[in-house]
Design a protein around this motif. Structure first.
Motif, PDB file in Angstrom:
ATOM      1  N   TRP A 209       0.839  -1.209   0.000  1.00  0.00           N
ATOM      2  CA  TRP A 209       0.000   0.000   0.000  1.00  0.00           C
ATOM      3  C   TRP A 209       0.872   1.256   0.000  1.00  0.00           C
ATOM      4  O   TRP A 209       0.611   2.211  -0.734  1.00  0.00           O
ATOM      5  N   HIS A 210       1.901   1.275   0.828  1.00  0.00           N
ATOM      6  CA  HIS A 210       2.755   2.450   0.914  1.00  0.00           C
ATOM      7  C   HIS A 210       3.631   2.620  -0.329  1.00  0.00           C
ATOM      8  O   HIS A 210       4.093   3.734  -0.602  1.00  0.00           O
ATOM      9  N   ARG A 211       3.840   1.539  -1.093  1.00  0.00           N
ATOM     10  CA  ARG A 211       4.614   1.639  -2.332  1.00  0.00           C
ATOM     11  C   ARG A 211       3.749   2.062  -3.512  1.00  0.00           C
ATOM     12  O   ARG A 211       4.245   2.590  -4.494  1.00  0.00           O
ATOM     13  N   ILE A 215      -4.529   4.516  -7.859  1.00  0.00           N
ATOM     14  CA  ILE A 215      -5.842   4.252  -7.271  1.00  0.00           C
ATOM     15  C   ILE A 215      -6.280   2.817  -7.524  1.00  0.00           C
ATOM     16  O   ILE A 215      -6.785   2.133  -6.622  1.00  0.00           O
ATOM     17  N   GLU A 216      -6.111   2.329  -8.744  1.00  0.00           N
ATOM     18  CA  GLU A 216      -6.575   0.984  -9.082  1.00  0.00           C
ATOM     19  C   GLU A 216      -5.867  -0.072  -8.233  1.00  0.00           C
ATOM     20  O   GLU A 216      -6.473  -1.052  -7.807  1.00  0.00           O
ATOM     21  N   GLN A 217      -4.557   0.134  -8.000  1.00  0.00           N
ATOM     22  CA  GLN A 217      -3.809  -0.808  -7.181  1.00  0.00           C
ATOM     23  C   GLN A 217      -4.294  -0.758  -5.734  1.00  0.00           C
ATOM     24  O   GLN A 217      -4.456  -1.787  -5.078  1.00  0.00           O
ATOM     25  N   ARG A 218      -4.530   0.436  -5.243  1.00  0.00           N
ATOM     26  CA  ARG A 218      -4.956   0.572  -3.852  1.00  0.00           C
ATOM     27  C   ARG A 218      -6.358  -0.002  -3.625  1.00  0.00           C
ATOM     28  O   ARG A 218      -6.675  -0.464  -2.525  1.00  0.00           O
ATOM     29  N   ARG A 219      -7.197   0.023  -4.635  1.00  0.00           N
ATOM     30  CA  ARG A 219      -8.512  -0.619  -4.493  1.00  0.00           C
ATOM     31  C   ARG A 219      -8.352  -2.097  -4.202  1.00  0.00           C
ATOM     32  O   ARG A 219      -9.003  -2.651  -3.311  1.00  0.00           O
ATOM     33  N   ALA A 220      -7.479  -2.766  -4.978  1.00  0.00           N
ATOM     34  CA  ALA A 220      -7.252  -4.201  -4.775  1.00  0.00           C
ATOM     35  C   ALA A 220      -6.621  -4.468  -3.416  1.00  0.00           C
ATOM     36  O   ALA A 220      -6.991  -5.425  -2.717  1.00  0.00           O
ATOM     37  N   LEU A 221      -5.673  -3.645  -3.004  1.00  0.00           N
ATOM     38  CA  LEU A 221      -5.001  -3.841  -1.725  1.00  0.00           C
ATOM     39  C   LEU A 221      -5.957  -3.618  -0.556  1.00  0.00           C
ATOM     40  O   LEU A 221      -5.946  -4.378   0.422  1.00  0.00           O
ATOM     41  N   ALA A 222      -6.785  -2.593  -0.655  1.00  0.00           N
ATOM     42  CA  ALA A 222      -7.744  -2.337   0.423  1.00  0.00           C
ATOM     43  C   ALA A 222      -8.732  -3.485   0.558  1.00  0.00           C
ATOM     44  O   ALA A 222      -9.050  -3.917   1.678  1.00  0.00           O
ATOM     45  N   ALA A 223      -9.232  -3.985  -0.573  1.00  0.00           N
ATOM     46  CA  ALA A 223     -10.171  -5.111  -0.522  1.00  0.00           C
ATOM     47  C   ALA A 223      -9.515  -6.332   0.107  1.00  0.00           C
ATOM     48  O   ALA A 223     -10.140  -7.044   0.911  1.00  0.00           O
ATOM     49  N   ILE A 250     -14.556   1.048  -0.983  1.00  0.00           N
ATOM     50  CA  ILE A 250     -13.859  -0.207  -0.700  1.00  0.00           C
ATOM     51  C   ILE A 250     -13.161  -0.135   0.651  1.00  0.00           C
ATOM     52  O   ILE A 250     -13.192  -1.096   1.436  1.00  0.00           O
ATOM     53  N   VAL A 251     -12.544   0.999   0.947  1.00  0.00           N
ATOM     54  CA  VAL A 251     -11.865   1.161   2.235  1.00  0.00           C
ATOM     55  C   VAL A 251     -12.867   1.076   3.382  1.00  0.00           C
ATOM     56  O   VAL A 251     -12.611   0.433   4.413  1.00  0.00           O
ATOM     57  N   ALA A 252     -14.020   1.711   3.223  1.00  0.00           N
ATOM     58  CA  ALA A 252     -15.046   1.673   4.278  1.00  0.00           C
ATOM     59  C   ALA A 252     -15.528   0.247   4.518  1.00  0.00           C
ATOM     60  O   ALA A 252     -15.676  -0.195   5.667  1.00  0.00           O
ATOM     61  N   GLU A 253     -15.759  -0.504   3.428  1.00  0.00           N
ATOM     62  CA  GLU A 253     -16.187  -1.890   3.573  1.00  0.00           C
ATOM     63  C   GLU A 253     -15.095  -2.726   4.217  1.00  0.00           C
ATOM     64  O   GLU A 253     -15.361  -3.574   5.078  1.00  0.00           O
ATOM     65  N   ALA A 254     -13.859  -2.504   3.795  1.00  0.00           N
ATOM     66  CA  ALA A 254     -12.737  -3.271   4.351  1.00  0.00           C
ATOM     67  C   ALA A 254     -12.597  -3.004   5.843  1.00  0.00           C
ATOM     68  O   ALA A 254     -12.360  -3.924   6.639  1.00  0.00           O
ATOM     69  N   ARG A 255     -12.743  -1.755   6.234  1.00  0.00           N
ATOM     70  CA  ARG A 255     -12.637  -1.410   7.652  1.00  0.00           C
ATOM     71  C   ARG A 255     -13.715  -2.122   8.466  1.00  0.00           C
ATOM     72  O   ARG A 255     -13.439  -2.682   9.541  1.00  0.00           O
ATOM     73  N   LEU A 256     -14.943  -2.139   7.948  1.00  0.00           N
ATOM     74  CA  LEU A 256     -16.028  -2.826   8.652  1.00  0.00           C
ATOM     75  C   LEU A 256     -15.760  -4.318   8.772  1.00  0.00           C
ATOM     76  O   LEU A 256     -16.036  -4.941   9.807  1.00  0.00           O
TER      77      LEU A 256
END
Length: 645
Positions: A209-211, A215-223, A250-256
């Motif tokens: 995530w930090h690398r 946006i598209e990559q971070r969507r997959a990582l967050a999920a 996606i981040v909100a769902e992942a957090r939940l």
């Protein structure tokens, strides 16, 4: 690649049920280079069914493959890793988070998120999230966000499009390994033990995530973090803000998802011994046809009334466990006051407001010890995944102490649309139902215990009863009659030895005494003395016997039972033949005193009670008993069973 020689296999893989042969492995791997996405996806699915050999072969080819084939091979490795838990394949997926190809990195993250791995546990001694007291206002920060380590400075965020230093222009990319080369971190002795795999994957995804600024990559990582992450992932997800709507969702769902998973480590239960401060409305659902019996079971203390087919409404003034005195309900729940809803777009908000209302919170908090975990179901409307997540997010905003958990919830909120209003009923999904504790083994076509309990109640209680079940099955009718009150002896017979074994286990578990099981044909067997009660759920021609065999079987059984019954003896059973069996019983000298159509789970049959002496008259369409008047479907009416003459 010559496409013509692959035509038969190309056609075969498009069949969702196709399972390839082992010798087709190499040919399938060649097909992954196909230009169209449909063929590639079908090929990946087929390869995954070959299991470990496909995973190993895909791993070997991937080391030297170029995009886009590289990404397809990564997905095959991911599918096999998810199915087998192969640590070598999992380690490769972690390595691929640093791959040169963005698509391969994204596929690797997605694959890691699908691994069935154990999550991190809350550290021993840690306090669970605080429960909000009734009426306390929701916190504006959405639940008290905190950094992973107190006082720690989070990694600096890059602006969209910024390239990390390790991938800036002129930087040397990670070297490609030659085919078969083993990376240092996976050399002998470097494989992580099973207990550390989840933490290792979580750390790798956070580092990725930090690398990754894209946006598209971070969507997959967050999920992926939402599915396999723990406390560190939760800290990261809570710190994320994004102007991209899809990433924010996606981040909100992942957090939940992470919050609800961590909540599972804190013990919680439905406290059935608790009593609400004031009486509450309760809805009891039963099989259609058992409503009157359920009302009689509940008695005046619950103020029961039949609301509609399959539903009895009552008032609960005592503990939840007091409802166990009734044995014919299938489930029960608490109705919440319905609210108007202007349209589909308002549904999530309205449901959230109902679930966080003082009325709902009073029920949740009265009968829950620990974290309140719930799930949302839409009655007769499918999953509505998007609306469910919007509802869950709104509930989390209004009342952070309610935790959504689709798999290990204590409560289930069932949403029903009533014209322009929404109604919610909350069921204590996590309540242990101890009514049928004796059920240790079942057999095909065995009676559902609520039906067996209904038959037993219709048989009445006589201390000197010799109770015979000629089609004993798993003995549900005998046990229910025995638990209902005093009896002389319980006798069960069946031709099927497996049924008798199940019956024996269940009778032993029930704690009842004075029972006997016999392997015998009901049409010829004679008990040692005349039975006073014959109670049974006979074969109905759907799972046991052929439909054409029912009429002669029922006729011979009715004649046999009528001849064996003691004077004033009772015969109670369920018949799919309605008037036919009533006529057979009448000719054998048995008088019908009760008839009621009942839902058998996909078809209808009729509960019938007979006595071996003159009894109350049965007029066409209505059966009169001392305690209740029951409607009876006329043969051939719209509600009649498939077996009606």
């Amino acid at each position: 690649m010559s496409r013509s020689r692959h035509v038969p296999l190309l056609q075969a893989i498009l069949d969702p049920g196709f399972t390839p042969a082992d010798n087709q492995l190499e040919e399938l791997l060649d097909l992954l280079a196909a230009s169209d996405e449909k063929t590639r996806l079908a090929t990946e699915r087929a390869l995954a069914r070959l299991g470990p050999p496909a995973g190993e072969a895909a791993r070997d080819r991937l080391l030297a493959a170029e995009p886009p084939l590289r990404g397809s091979l990564c997905r095959v490795v991911g599918r096999v890793a998810a199915a087998t838990g192969d640590k070598r394949l999992i380690a490769m997926l972690v390595d691929l988070l640093r791959d040169e190809d963005p698509r391969t990195r994204r596929y690797a993250a997605t694959a890691l998120g699908k691994l069935p791995l154990p999550r991190q546990s809350t550290p021993e001694g840690a306090n669970p999230p605080p429960r909000r007291s009734l009426g306390e206002g929701a916190r504006s920060d959405g639940g008290g966000r905190r950094a992973a380590t107190e006082g720690a400075t989070p990694p600096p965020r890059r602006s969209q499009g910024e390239v990390p230093a390790e991938r800036a222009e002129g930087a040397t990319p990670p070297p490609r390994r030659s085919q078969g080369e083993v990376p240092a971190e996976r050399a002998e002795g470097a494989i992580l033990p099973p207990g550390a795999i989840s933490t290792h994957i979580e750390r790798a995804l956070i580092e990725a995530w930090h690398r990754e600024p894209a946006i598209e990559q971070r969507r997959a990582l967050a999920a992926a973090l939402g599915k396999v992450g723990g406390t560190d992932a939760l800290a990261l997800l809570r710190s994320v803000t994004s102007e991209d709507g899809e990433l924010a969702r996606i981040v909100a769902e992942a957090r939940l998802k992470v919050e609800r998973t961590l909540a599972r480590t804190t013990p919680a239960r439905i406290a059935s011994e608790h009593v609400a401060p004031a009486p509450v409305a309760v809805w009891l659902h039963c099989r259609s046809g058992l409503e009157e019996i359920l009302v009689q079971e509940l008695g005046p203390a619950f103020q029961p009334r039949i609301a509609k087919e399959g539903l009895v409404q009552g008032i609960l003034a005592g503990p939840l466990k007091s409802l166990e005195s009734s044995r014919t309900w299938l489930r029960f729940g608490f109705p919440l006051s319905p609210r108007p809803c202007g349209g589909p777009g308002e549904r999530p908000r309205v449901v959230a407001e109902i679930l966080t209302s003082p009325e709902a919170l009073a029920i949740f908090e009265t009968w829950t010890e620990g974290i309140i975990r719930y799930r949302v179901e839409w009655a007769g409307a499918g999953h509505r995944r998007s609306e469910t997540w919007r509802c869950v997010r709104e509930v989390g905003r209004l009342c952070p102490s309610l935790v959504n958990d689709s798999t290990e919830s204590l409560w289930e909120a069932v949403v029903a649309e009533q014209e322009r209003r929404l109604a919610v009923e909350i069921w204590p999904r996590g309540l242990h139902d101890g009514r049928f504790f004796y059920r240790k083994r079942d057999i095909p076509a065995a009676s559902h215990p609520t039906l067996a309990a209904a038959l037993a109640r219709l048989g009445d209680v006589r201390p000197d009863d010799l109770v015979w079940d000629p089609f004993v099955g798993s003995a549900a009718e005998l046990v229910e009659r025995g638990l209902l009150g005093p009896y002389g002896r319980l006798l069960g017979s069946d031709l099927d030895q497996r049924a008798l074994q199940a019956a024996r286990l269940n009778l032993e578990a029930s704690g009842l005494t004075d029972w006997e099981l016999v392997q015998a044909d009901a049409r010829v067997f004679s008990p040692s003395r005349p039975p006073t009660l014959v109670i049974t759920n006979p074969p109905m021609g759907r799972r046991v016997l052929e439909r054409k065999e029912l009429v002669p079987l029922y006729r011979s059984c009715i004649e046999r039972f009528a001849g064996l019954l003691a004077p004033s003896g009772r015969f109670i059973w369920i018949s799919p033949l309605f008037e036919q069996t009533v006529a057979m019983a009448r000719r054998a000298g048995l008088i019908a005193t009760y008839r009621k159509k009942v839902d058998m789970g996909g078809f209808s049959a009729e509960i019938q009670r007979f006595v071996k002496q003159a009894g109350p008259a049965v007029r066409s369409g209505v059966a009169v008993t001392p305690s209740v008047v029951q409607s009876v479907e006329e043969p051939g009416s719209p509600g009649a069973c498939w077996g009606d003459p």
